[in-house]
Design an enzyme around this catalytic site. Structure first.
Site, PDB file in Angstrom:
ATOM      1  N   CYS A 228       3.528   8.773   0.538  1.00 51.54           N
ATOM      2  CA  CYS A 228       4.138   7.923   1.556  1.00 51.54           C
ATOM      3  C   CYS A 228       4.286   6.552   0.918  1.00 51.54           C
ATOM      4  O   CYS A 228       3.290   5.919   0.566  1.00 51.54           O
ATOM      5  CB  CYS A 228       3.208   7.873   2.767  1.00 51.54           C
ATOM      6  SG  CYS A 228       3.780   6.776   4.060  1.00 51.54           S
TER       7      CYS A 228
ATOM      8  N   CYS B 295      -0.680   6.756   9.745  1.00 46.67           N
ATOM      9  CA  CYS B 295       0.600   6.146  10.112  1.00 46.67           C
ATOM     10  C   CYS B 295       0.366   4.809  10.778  1.00 46.67           C
ATOM     11  O   CYS B 295      -0.449   4.688  11.690  1.00 46.67           O
ATOM     12  CB  CYS B 295       1.340   7.010  11.114  1.00 46.67           C
ATOM     13  SG  CYS B 295       1.926   8.513  10.419  1.00 46.67           S
TER      14      CYS B 295
ATOM     15  N   CYS C  18       6.921  -6.160   7.307  1.00 46.58           N
ATOM     16  CA  CYS C  18       8.060  -5.537   7.980  1.00 46.58           C
ATOM     17  C   CYS C  18       8.585  -6.468   9.062  1.00 46.58           C
ATOM     18  O   CYS C  18       7.796  -7.074   9.787  1.00 46.58           O
ATOM     19  CB  CYS C  18       7.625  -4.215   8.607  1.00 46.58           C
ATOM     20  SG  CYS C  18       8.976  -3.322   9.414  1.00 46.58           S
TER      21      CYS C  18
ATOM     22  N   ASN D 239      -2.500   6.002  16.150  1.00 44.21           N
ATOM     23  CA  ASN D 239      -3.678   5.533  15.415  1.00 44.21           C
ATOM     24  C   ASN D 239      -3.974   4.112  15.872  1.00 44.21           C
ATOM     25  O   ASN D 239      -3.053   3.307  16.017  1.00 44.21           O
ATOM     26  CB  ASN D 239      -3.396   5.522  13.908  1.00 44.21           C
ATOM     27  CG  ASN D 239      -3.262   6.926  13.351  1.00 44.21           C
ATOM     28  OD1 ASN D 239      -4.004   7.831  13.720  1.00 44.21           O
ATOM     29  ND2 ASN D 239      -2.290   7.130  12.473  1.00 44.21           N
TER      30      ASN D 239
ATOM     31  N   GLU E  35       0.840  -1.194   0.000  1.00 44.48           N
ATOM     32  CA  GLU E  35       0.000   0.000   0.000  1.00 44.48           C
ATOM     33  C   GLU E  35       0.878   1.248   0.000  1.00 44.48           C
ATOM     34  O   GLU E  35       1.969   1.243   0.560  1.00 44.48           O
ATOM     35  CB  GLU E  35      -0.900   0.016   1.242  1.00 44.48           C
ATOM     36  CG  GLU E  35      -1.965  -1.069   1.183  1.00 44.48           C
ATOM     37  CD  GLU E  35      -2.865  -1.111   2.405  1.00 44.48           C
ATOM     38  OE1 GLU E  35      -3.930  -1.719   2.319  1.00 44.48           O
ATOM     39  OE2 GLU E  35      -2.500  -0.548   3.452  1.00 44.48           O
TER      40      GLU E  35
ATOM     41  N   CYS F 199       2.016  -1.249  15.243  1.00 42.74           N
ATOM     42  CA  CYS F 199       2.003  -0.982  13.802  1.00 42.74           C
ATOM     43  C   CYS F 199       1.369  -2.130  13.037  1.00 42.74           C
ATOM     44  O   CYS F 199       1.758  -3.290  13.185  1.00 42.74           O
ATOM     45  CB  CYS F 199       3.438  -0.761  13.327  1.00 42.74           C
ATOM     46  SG  CYS F 199       3.582  -0.563  11.551  1.00 42.74           S
TER      47      CYS F 199
ATOM     48  N   GLU G 158      10.758  -1.374   6.779  1.00 44.25           N
ATOM     49  CA  GLU G 158      11.826  -0.627   7.428  1.00 44.25           C
ATOM     50  C   GLU G 158      12.875  -0.296   6.357  1.00 44.25           C
ATOM     51  O   GLU G 158      13.635  -1.169   5.929  1.00 44.25           O
ATOM     52  CB  GLU G 158      12.431  -1.471   8.572  1.00 44.25           C
ATOM     53  CG  GLU G 158      13.738  -0.965   9.141  1.00 44.25           C
ATOM     54  CD  GLU G 158      13.745   0.513   9.535  1.00 44.25           C
ATOM     55  OE1 GLU G 158      12.805   0.997  10.174  1.00 44.25           O
ATOM     56  OE2 GLU G 158      14.729   1.196   9.167  1.00 44.25           O
TER      57      GLU G 158
ATOM     58  N   CYS H 162       7.001  -3.770  15.471  1.00 45.85           N
ATOM     59  CA  CYS H 162       6.583  -2.798  16.492  1.00 45.85           C
ATOM     60  C   CYS H 162       5.136  -3.121  16.891  1.00 45.85           C
ATOM     61  O   CYS H 162       4.286  -3.356  16.023  1.00 45.85           O
ATOM     62  CB  CYS H 162       6.687  -1.377  15.956  1.00 45.85           C
ATOM     63  SG  CYS H 162       8.382  -0.935  15.512  1.00 45.85           S
TER      64      CYS H 162
HETATM   65  N1  SAH Z   1       9.911   1.382   9.683  1.00 46.65           N
HETATM   66  C1  SAH Z   1      10.015   2.795   9.637  1.00 46.65           C
HETATM   67  C2  SAH Z   1       9.002   3.489   8.736  1.00 46.65           C
HETATM   68  C3  SAH Z   1       7.590   2.975   8.686  1.00 46.65           C
HETATM   69  S1  SAH Z   1       6.388   3.536   9.808  1.00 46.65           S
HETATM   70  C4  SAH Z   1       9.987   3.387  11.013  1.00 46.65           C
HETATM   71  O1  SAH Z   1       9.829   2.626  11.975  1.00 46.65           O
HETATM   72  O2  SAH Z   1      10.191   4.577  11.156  1.00 46.65           O
HETATM   73  C5  SAH Z   1       6.308   5.289   9.776  1.00 46.65           C
HETATM   74  C6  SAH Z   1       6.005   5.883  11.128  1.00 46.65           C
HETATM   75  O3  SAH Z   1       4.694   5.553  11.593  1.00 46.65           O
HETATM   76  C7  SAH Z   1       6.957   5.398  12.222  1.00 46.65           C
HETATM   77  O4  SAH Z   1       7.313   6.473  13.048  1.00 46.65           O
HETATM   78  C8  SAH Z   1       6.091   4.414  12.970  1.00 46.65           C
HETATM   79  O5  SAH Z   1       6.555   4.156  14.269  1.00 46.65           O
HETATM   80  C9  SAH Z   1       4.774   5.135  12.943  1.00 46.65           C
HETATM   81  N2  SAH Z   1       3.633   4.308  13.308  1.00 46.65           N
HETATM   82  C10 SAH Z   1       3.492   2.978  13.119  1.00 46.65           C
HETATM   83  N3  SAH Z   1       2.296   2.567  13.580  1.00 46.65           N
HETATM   84  C11 SAH Z   1       1.668   3.654  14.050  1.00 46.65           C
HETATM   85  C12 SAH Z   1       0.388   3.884  14.648  1.00 46.65           C
HETATM   86  N4  SAH Z   1      -0.438   2.882  14.819  1.00 46.65           N
HETATM   87  N5  SAH Z   1       0.085   5.132  15.000  1.00 46.65           N
HETATM   88  C13 SAH Z   1       0.939   6.160  14.804  1.00 46.65           C
HETATM   89  N6  SAH Z   1       2.153   6.020  14.243  1.00 46.65           N
HETATM   90  C14 SAH Z   1       2.524   4.782  13.882  1.00 46.65           C
END
Ligand code: SAH
Length: 347
Positions: free
Chosen positions: A105, A336, A112, A293, A92, A119, A163, A116
């Site tokens: 984006c 995000c 990934c 989110n 996506e 996410c 990532e 996390c």
């Molecule tokens: N892997 C990379 C980029 C992808 S995510 C990273 O970790 O930075 C892009 C951003 O969205 C990151 O800061 C991530 O931590 C954040 N993110 C992921 N899930 C989220 C959520 N549920 N709510 C808000 N931000 C989130």
């Protein structure tokens, strides 16, 4: 599978074309069609003979992304695209139109590996890296979509699925291709890479002295909290991570962005804010605060308006530059951390 044209630099394309007996200038003609005119299909390369267009079509894949879904937010400013790749995997990407800015984006991996907790992409696991060309193709898709609306792509954030520093070479190659002055000439200063904080790659990136902006997903002021939500913190703990970040700002003179997702009751109280300020004191940085989110497999929720503003006011008082990020595209799951190919969800 035919090689993907977007995987090649201009030099590689030139080598490939001349090997089949064509003159070198043909490569530049193709390059301009693809990256300046934003024409995706060789059948429409009007500056080339019909025979050569057919030959190109046989030799290369030009369209690696099939649009599976195109969702528009209720305010019509955001599109979330679900693309099918050549191997049927899905990714996506998101386009956000906002005032003078048209930002995309884009994704760098299918799934990934960083896992996390909050996410959605992390929750689906890791399937594979994208190639440089698959990353470039996302940029071309949106650039051409915007062109048809009389608009221009202004910013790229590499914050979609995956990532980027876990797929470092492909990401850098992709940026090189869209930055090429004979083609798109898209400036590095308008590109931001976001990483979870893979220290050796931050060091490599520092040494490369690129103009690309760097963002680091910090999300916590201590190891105790960060360990709970970001497994990578065990390997790259916060002190070493921030040392690498400080070193980046000092060596490059460039400001670093920290992302901080505010999670109610986990990382959003007064003490958390004070501790964050201590950690970042004196660093050339900017903090992006974003209330979390919601995602399906994580119980935590985003901080409310009052807690967000209180947190921000501590940073303000301590002179740490920060802003609260706008939520966009939430109604279509394009916020995000919400990117997750629906198909994978259904499997
Ligand atoms: N892997 C990379 C980029 C992808 S995510 C990273 O970790 O930075 C892009 C951003 O969205 C990151 O800061 C991530 O931590 C954040 N993110 C992921 N899930 C989220 C959520 N549920 N709510 C808000 N931000 C989130």
């Amino acid at each position: 599978m035919k090689p993907l044209i977007n995987d090649l630099t201009l030099q590689e394309l030139t080598e490939s074309i001349t090997k089949t007996g064509e003159p070198a200038y043909r490569a530049k003609q193709i390059w301009q069609m693809v990256y300046k005119q934003l024409i995706a299909e060789p059948s429409e390369f009007s500056n080339l003979s019909k025979e050569f267009r057919t030959k190109l079509d046989e030799q290369f894949c030009f369209l690696p992304l099939k649009v599976e879904k195109d969702l528009k937010s209720s305010d019509e400013q955001t599109n979330k695209l679900l693309f099918r790749l050549q191997d049927n995997r899905m990714i996506e990407s998101v386009l956000m139109r906002y005032k003078e800015r048209n930002t995309i984006c884009i994704s760098t991996q299918v799934g990934c590996p960083m896992n996390c907790a909050f996410c959605a992409t992390g929750q689906m696991g890791f399937l594979r890296n994208l190639s440089a060309g698959e990353i470039v193709a996302q940029v071309l898709f949106f650039a051409s979509m915007l062109k048809s609306e009389g608009l221009k792509l202004t910013n790229i954030v590499i914050m979609g699925m995956g990532e980027p520093f876990h797929n470092y070479d492909a990401v850098m190659k992709a940026i090189g291709i869209i930055n090429d002055p004979d083609g798109m000439n898209f400036g590095e200063r308008r590109i931001t890479i976001s990483t979870v904080g893979i220290i050796p790659r931050i060091e490599q990136f520092t040494a490369a002295k690129r103009q690309i902006n760097l963002a680091v997903s910090l999300h916590a002021p201590s190891n105790t909290i960060r360990d709970k939500i970001i497994p990578a913190n065990r390997k790259y703990p916060i002190d070493s991570l921030l040392e690498a970040c400080r070193n980046y700002t000092e060596k490059t003179g460039r400001r670093i962005t920290f992302e901080y997702a505010l999670i109610h009751g986990l990382n959003d109280n007064y003490e958390n804010a004070v501790q964050l300020c201590k950690r970042l004191k004196g660093m050339l940085c900017h903090v992006n605060l974003i209330p979390l989110n919601s995602t399906e497999k994580y119980a935590g929720s985003g901080s409310n308006h009052d807690r967000t503003q209180s947190f921000k006011s501590v940073l303000d008082k301590n002179g740490i530059p920060c802003s609260v990020r706008l939520k966009r595209g939430i109604d279509i799951g394009a916020g995000c951390g919400q990117l997750l190919a629906e198909q994978n969800k259904q499997e």
